[in-house]
Design a protein around this motif. Structure first.
Motif, PDB file in Angstrom:
ATOM      1  N   ALA A 102       0.823  -1.192   0.078  1.00 57.56           N
ATOM      2  CA  ALA A 102       0.097  -0.093  -0.200  1.00 57.56           C
ATOM      3  C   ALA A 102       0.875   1.096  -0.100  1.00 57.56           C
ATOM      4  O   ALA A 102       0.554   2.227  -0.873  1.00 57.56           O
ATOM      5  N   TYR A 135      -3.285   5.297  -6.011  1.00 56.37           N
ATOM      6  CA  TYR A 135      -4.200   5.423  -4.766  1.00 56.37           C
ATOM      7  C   TYR A 135      -5.592   4.360  -4.536  1.00 56.37           C
ATOM      8  O   TYR A 135      -5.608   3.972  -3.452  1.00 56.37           O
ATOM      9  N   ARG A 163      -5.865   2.150  -1.435  1.00 53.76           N
ATOM     10  CA  ARG A 163      -7.201   1.940  -0.744  1.00 53.76           C
ATOM     11  C   ARG A 163      -7.748   0.592  -0.544  1.00 53.76           C
ATOM     12  O   ARG A 163      -7.891   0.020   0.229  1.00 53.76           O
ATOM     13  N   ASP A 164      -7.758  -0.095  -1.906  1.00 48.16           N
ATOM     14  CA  ASP A 164      -8.222  -1.469  -1.892  1.00 48.16           C
ATOM     15  C   ASP A 164      -7.447  -2.431  -1.078  1.00 48.16           C
ATOM     16  O   ASP A 164      -7.923  -3.469  -0.223  1.00 48.16           O
ATOM     17  N   TYR A 222      -5.917  -1.384   1.779  1.00 45.32           N
ATOM     18  CA  TYR A 222      -6.247  -1.026   3.279  1.00 45.32           C
ATOM     19  C   TYR A 222      -7.705  -1.679   3.263  1.00 45.32           C
ATOM     20  O   TYR A 222      -7.775  -2.415   4.616  1.00 45.32           O
ATOM     21  N   ASP A 223      -8.407  -1.485   2.472  1.00 36.42           N
ATOM     22  CA  ASP A 223      -9.942  -2.088   2.870  1.00 36.42           C
ATOM     23  C   ASP A 223      -9.678  -3.692   2.973  1.00 36.42           C
ATOM     24  O   ASP A 223     -10.709  -4.055   3.593  1.00 36.42           O
ATOM     25  N   VAL A 277      -3.804   0.944  10.192  1.00 37.03           N
ATOM     26  CA  VAL A 277      -4.309   0.877   8.726  1.00 37.03           C
ATOM     27  C   VAL A 277      -5.445   2.167   8.794  1.00 37.03           C
ATOM     28  O   VAL A 277      -5.610   2.497   7.796  1.00 37.03           O
ATOM     29  N   ARG A 291      -5.177   4.616   6.174  1.00 32.10           N
ATOM     30  CA  ARG A 291      -6.438   4.984   5.302  1.00 32.10           C
ATOM     31  C   ARG A 291      -6.858   6.618   5.253  1.00 32.10           C
ATOM     32  O   ARG A 291      -7.099   7.200   4.184  1.00 32.10           O
ATOM     33  N   GLU A 292      -7.050   6.842   6.390  1.00 35.06           N
ATOM     34  CA  GLU A 292      -7.492   8.431   6.541  1.00 35.06           C
ATOM     35  C   GLU A 292      -6.506   9.099   5.827  1.00 35.06           C
ATOM     36  O   GLU A 292      -6.898  10.250   5.365  1.00 35.06           O
ATOM     37  N   LEU A 326      -4.749   8.421   3.378  1.00 32.66           N
ATOM     38  CA  LEU A 326      -4.918   8.348   1.923  1.00 32.66           C
ATOM     39  C   LEU A 326      -6.003   9.110   1.440  1.00 32.66           C
ATOM     40  O   LEU A 326      -5.972   9.545   0.441  1.00 32.66           O
ATOM     41  N   TYR A 327      -7.282   9.008   2.266  1.00 31.76           N
ATOM     42  CA  TYR A 327      -8.257   9.557   1.886  1.00 31.76           C
ATOM     43  C   TYR A 327      -8.086  11.095   1.416  1.00 31.76           C
ATOM     44  O   TYR A 327      -8.550  11.490   0.454  1.00 31.76           O
ATOM     45  N   VAL A 339     -15.309   5.555  -0.352  1.00 36.58           N
ATOM     46  CA  VAL A 339     -14.791   6.545   0.376  1.00 36.58           C
ATOM     47  C   VAL A 339     -15.968   7.228   0.989  1.00 36.58           C
ATOM     48  O   VAL A 339     -16.741   8.103   0.723  1.00 36.58           O
TER      49      VAL A 339
END
Length: 111
Positions: free
Chosen positions: A13, A22, A26-27, A29-30, A42, A46-47, A49-50, A90
């Motif tokens: 990631a 990105y 995201r995928d 992390y999800d 994580v 992810r936050e 990354l958002y 998101v």
């Protein structure tokens, strides 16, 4: 312990983010969070990354509006699709707003 277990996926990631891939980050992390929903490292990553996703999506969306205004419809549609793809799943309110705007523009242009 979780960090060690998911170290390679977290590294993947991070590499995706460094390469501005990105959606792939995201995928990743999800996927981790589906298995470990309370994995704080994580969740925090992810936050962050958002924030990057939203900045990128807003820029692409604005560029798409410009393409549309000069009748470059193919480029506009491509940009709206990228915006939508970046913001899929998101849950941040601004992301949801831009996702809906991109969908609206796509439906309008693809009639």
């Amino acid at each position: 312990q979780l960090r060690a277990e998911y170290q390679s996926q977290i590294a993947d990631a991070d590499q995706f983010i460094n390469n501005r891939q990105y959606i792939e980050a995201r995928d990743t992390y999800d996927r981790i969070l589906r298995l470990e929903p309370n994995f704080e490292d994580v969740i925090e990553a992810r936050e962050k990354l958002y924030s990057k996703l939203m900045t990128e999506a807003k820029t692409i969306f604005q560029e798409s509006l410009i393409y549309e205004s000069v009748s470059d419809i193919d480029e506009a549609i491509d940009g709206y699709r990228k915006t939508k793809d970046l913001l899929t799943n998101v849950s941040h309110p601004i992301a949801v707003e831009y996702y809906k705007k991109a969908l609206f523009q796509l439906k309008k242009l693809q009639k």
